[in-house]
Design a protein around this motif. Sequence first.
Motif, PDB file in Angstrom:
ATOM      1  N   PRO A   2       0.899  -1.300  -0.001  1.00 37.99           N
ATOM      2  CA  PRO A   2      -0.070   0.187   0.075  1.00 37.99           C
ATOM      3  C   PRO A   2       0.650   1.394  -0.240  1.00 37.99           C
ATOM      4  O   PRO A   2       1.856   1.299   0.624  1.00 37.99           O
ATOM      5  CB  PRO A   2      -0.863  -0.223   1.422  1.00 37.99           C
ATOM      6  N   VAL A   3       0.353   2.158  -0.684  1.00 39.08           N
ATOM      7  CA  VAL A   3       1.056   3.537  -0.632  1.00 39.08           C
ATOM      8  C   VAL A   3       0.562   4.263   0.302  1.00 39.08           C
ATOM      9  O   VAL A   3      -0.729   4.528   0.708  1.00 39.08           O
ATOM     10  CB  VAL A   3       0.731   4.256  -1.902  1.00 39.08           C
ATOM     11  N   GLN A   8       1.527   9.608  -1.257  1.00 37.56           N
ATOM     12  CA  GLN A   8       0.379  10.210  -2.229  1.00 37.56           C
ATOM     13  C   GLN A   8       0.388  11.565  -2.328  1.00 37.56           C
ATOM     14  O   GLN A   8       0.311  12.133  -3.352  1.00 37.56           O
ATOM     15  CB  GLN A   8      -0.952   9.595  -1.587  1.00 37.56           C
ATOM     16  N   ARG A 102      -8.833   9.590 -12.923  1.00 37.80           N
ATOM     17  CA  ARG A 102      -9.408   8.276 -13.305  1.00 37.80           C
ATOM     18  C   ARG A 102     -10.757   8.405 -14.041  1.00 37.80           C
ATOM     19  O   ARG A 102     -10.975   7.400 -14.784  1.00 37.80           O
ATOM     20  CB  ARG A 102      -9.334   7.607 -11.904  1.00 37.80           C
ATOM     21  N   GLU A 147     -12.843  -6.964 -15.163  1.00 37.60           N
ATOM     22  CA  GLU A 147     -11.903  -7.344 -14.028  1.00 37.60           C
ATOM     23  C   GLU A 147     -12.245  -6.642 -12.648  1.00 37.60           C
ATOM     24  O   GLU A 147     -12.506  -5.338 -12.934  1.00 37.60           O
ATOM     25  CB  GLU A 147     -10.492  -7.283 -14.122  1.00 37.60           C
ATOM     26  N   ASP A 149     -10.597  -6.775  -9.539  1.00 37.34           N
ATOM     27  CA  ASP A 149      -9.379  -6.441  -8.891  1.00 37.34           C
ATOM     28  C   ASP A 149      -9.064  -5.183  -9.315  1.00 37.34           C
ATOM     29  O   ASP A 149      -8.289  -5.017 -10.503  1.00 37.34           O
ATOM     30  CB  ASP A 149      -8.602  -7.458  -8.843  1.00 37.34           C
ATOM     31  N   ASP A 150      -8.817  -4.113  -8.458  1.00 35.36           N
ATOM     32  CA  ASP A 150      -8.107  -2.922  -8.938  1.00 35.36           C
ATOM     33  C   ASP A 150      -6.708  -2.933  -9.136  1.00 35.36           C
ATOM     34  O   ASP A 150      -6.301  -2.394 -10.211  1.00 35.36           O
ATOM     35  CB  ASP A 150      -8.206  -1.966  -7.395  1.00 35.36           C
ATOM     36  N   GLU A 151      -5.966  -3.790  -8.517  1.00 32.01           N
ATOM     37  CA  GLU A 151      -4.406  -4.076  -8.733  1.00 32.01           C
ATOM     38  C   GLU A 151      -4.352  -4.669 -10.286  1.00 32.01           C
ATOM     39  O   GLU A 151      -3.456  -4.215 -11.051  1.00 32.01           O
ATOM     40  CB  GLU A 151      -3.932  -4.666  -7.786  1.00 32.01           C
ATOM     41  N   GLU A 152      -5.325  -5.573 -10.534  1.00 29.58           N
ATOM     42  CA  GLU A 152      -5.008  -6.263 -11.800  1.00 29.58           C
ATOM     43  C   GLU A 152      -5.444  -5.300 -13.121  1.00 29.58           C
ATOM     44  O   GLU A 152      -4.652  -5.371 -13.952  1.00 29.58           O
ATOM     45  CB  GLU A 152      -6.054  -7.504 -11.871  1.00 29.58           C
ATOM     46  N   ARG A 153      -6.329  -4.592 -12.734  1.00 25.91           N
ATOM     47  CA  ARG A 153      -6.647  -3.468 -13.647  1.00 25.91           C
ATOM     48  C   ARG A 153      -5.764  -2.760 -13.882  1.00 25.91           C
ATOM     49  O   ARG A 153      -5.619  -1.964 -14.957  1.00 25.91           O
ATOM     50  CB  ARG A 153      -8.079  -2.856 -13.639  1.00 25.91           C
ATOM     51  N   GLU A 154      -4.854  -2.220 -12.923  1.00 27.90           N
ATOM     52  CA  GLU A 154      -3.918  -1.422 -13.090  1.00 27.90           C
ATOM     53  C   GLU A 154      -2.614  -2.046 -13.732  1.00 27.90           C
ATOM     54  O   GLU A 154      -1.816  -1.177 -14.764  1.00 27.90           O
ATOM     55  CB  GLU A 154      -3.151  -0.734 -11.522  1.00 27.90           C
ATOM     56  N   ARG A 155      -2.326  -3.240 -13.753  1.00 27.07           N
ATOM     57  CA  ARG A 155      -1.351  -3.823 -14.275  1.00 27.07           C
ATOM     58  C   ARG A 155      -1.572  -4.017 -15.742  1.00 27.07           C
ATOM     59  O   ARG A 155      -0.641  -4.220 -16.525  1.00 27.07           O
ATOM     60  CB  ARG A 155      -1.280  -5.415 -13.663  1.00 27.07           C
TER      61      ARG A 155
END
Length: 246
Positions: A2-3, A8, A102, A147, A149-155
């Motif tokens: 996590p950031v 941020q 976004r 999708e 999952d947020d992280e998967e969408r970012e990838r």
Amino acid sequence: MPVSPISQVRERVGAAAVPLAAFGVTVCVGVAGFVALTGISVVDAAFWLLDPTSLELYFERHSGPERTTKVFAVVVFVALVLAGIWVGESALDAAFDGRLGRELTRMQTQRAIDDLRGHVVICGHGMFGRTVANRLREQGRDVVVVERDDEERERMADDAPVVGGDARREEVLERAGVARADAVVAGIDDSNANIQIGVATSQLAPEATLVVRVGDEMYESTARRVGADTVVIPEVVSGSDLVADL
């Protein structure tokens, strides 16, 4: 990982620093240019940036490179407007914690999806869904991924248009343009979820080819009953083999 909130804030401040610097450089160039062209003071040159009509009044009483100065003034004023817009966008984006950027990206993606016809909707971007999506894109087919999952969408970055949300929900499938799709692949690593996706797809897009992934043979008959044209058991059929049927 996590950031942190501090990181941020630093990122947002860093992003806003670039347009602010561009605006400041434009002001400095404008002031320096007016001083060099006409010999006026720095204060007067700065005032010209605030009140362009002063430029016309100046040349009514003084001689000098009027045409060159006016051309330079136009360039500077346009640059100031563009830099100001850039600063405003950055400030809004920072104020809304990046949500503005976004949301704009989401709207652009949605417009691109709305223009698609005959594409393939792939629900789930795990190993199976990713393999199917990659093979289809290699063949020049249009693909939309759903999708949650947020992280998967970012990838995924710019690999393919992606819709965020639970593919079992009809409104999510509608955003993916399922009614205009040639095929729908329910490829989540959850047999029950994929069967639910199949039920929703059969209602929204009865003409589309429906592929349902299941974990073992016990789910095959259920998947067929909800309208699956092809039932995939990954241990038997790979994602690459499936592409030939789509």
